[in-house]
Design an enzyme around this catalytic site. Sequence first.
Site, PDB file in Angstrom:
ATOM      1  N   ARG A  22       0.833  -1.200   0.000  1.00 24.78           N
ATOM      2  CA  ARG A  22       0.000   0.000   0.000  1.00 24.78           C
ATOM      3  C   ARG A  22       0.864   1.245   0.000  1.00 24.78           C
ATOM      4  NH1 ARG A  22      -4.703  -0.095   4.452  1.00 24.78           N
ATOM      5  NH2 ARG A  22      -4.616  -2.317   3.979  1.00 24.78           N
ATOM      6  N   ASP A  66     -13.196  -1.089   0.460  1.00 21.96           N
ATOM      7  CA  ASP A  66     -13.081  -2.256  -0.429  1.00 21.96           C
ATOM      8  C   ASP A  66     -13.921  -3.435   0.035  1.00 21.96           C
ATOM      9  OD1 ASP A  66     -11.319  -2.903   1.728  1.00 21.96           O
ATOM     10  OD2 ASP A  66     -10.106  -4.168   0.416  1.00 21.96           O
TER      11      ASP A  66
END
Length: 460
Positions: free
Chosen positions: A16, A239
């Site tokens: 990330r 998500d």
Amino acid sequence: MTHQFDRTSLREYDIRGIVGKTLGEDDARAIGRGFATRVRRVGGTRVAVGFDGRHSSPALEAALIDGLTASGVDVVRVGMGPTPMLYYAEATLEVDGGIQITGSHNPAEYNGFKMVLQHAPFFGADIQDLARLAAAGDWETGEGTVSTVDIVDDYVGRLMAGYAGGAYRIGWDAGNGASGPVIEKLTKLLPGEHHLLFTDVDGDFPNHHPDPTDEANLTQLKALVADNKLDFGLAFDGDGDRIGAIDGEGRVIWGDQILSILAVPVLKELPGATIIADVKASQMLFDRVRELGGEPLMWKTGHSLIKTKMKETHAPLAGEMSGHIFFAHEFYGFDDAQYAAVRLIRAVHMIGKSMTELRGAMPAFVNTPEMRFQVDESRKFAVVGEVLDRLEAEGADVNRTDGARVNTPDGWWLLRASNTQDVLVARAEATDQAGLDRLMAMIDAQLAASGLKRGPQAGH
């Protein structure tokens, strides 16, 4: 051809970073090359790829697919959707792994990658291995093909399989994340009356940050439930792998409380089964599982770690304080907030009380939110070790599963090192405020003994 990653982007459970700063298309290509290499070396040939609703996702998807195919792996594109839809694709299609491009619940400028290889989480050493392969340019080569599968209707159908959950009036907040279109389809199939918020996918997250575990992000959902006198409300992260909930009075039902409701039908069907929760969960949950005839197991925080432990113990259900809920019972063992929502509705129906009654009957504890303090990366684990040594010398009642969780007559407190950033995480829970103050004083004393103090809160 070699590639260097920005070290900050390679985290414990995923990759990330900030797009254009610590993560970009060249990284996506290198991840594709490395992941495909790992797939080929275990005899695999095909990988499913999905992505979330962030503005940077389509470009990262294209670069990732370039990398995967250049290392000789065939790609099945499942398109935009929540991370669990990609997990579902990986579990049910003829593929050897899967990658979801997602920034999870991070701010809009972030993106990243969550990976599964042969139905098991790809994390920790696996992620470091991608960097090693990239630095050495140790990649397989080939020419993979690309195909597309429209899986969303199959996925929504699977969420509904075996549904006998009664009809309720429910508010849903998708937070402009990748779950929106799935929630729209799902609520058309569910009985009852459904009020939807922010199901249009928008990578700018114009209404609120897509993290349902922060109560500030539930304001609009609470108003929706109150204005329409709904039975309860459900919320999803960016998500779709973490769930949040509120009852008909707008009280938050935290991750461990959600788990305590979900455990009822599971333990009715599977008496004595193991139910796993992370070290941040309330004592109430562990007590409740035992009361329901189950075997509570406290385990380390982190979705990859929990999934691995579930397989090992054959636990039908597990959950984290952060809203990751994992069902192996009638499902595949991965964290899916949409599926957890359906199972929560089913559980409320089976128990036969309203969500508000269930929430109201839960023992009242005073607890702190998760507190995070910045600490030098080199000191992070050392401090926890020092605390454990001192507690042991004092003969304290300590659980060392993940950091130090200390039981006292007032309740419990926790101090652990974050796996994903340079912070220590603390939490405490007591039956009253005076008890909580005493627990906090114990945490402060331990930090002080290691030369630290509780400063202003570090963000996520």
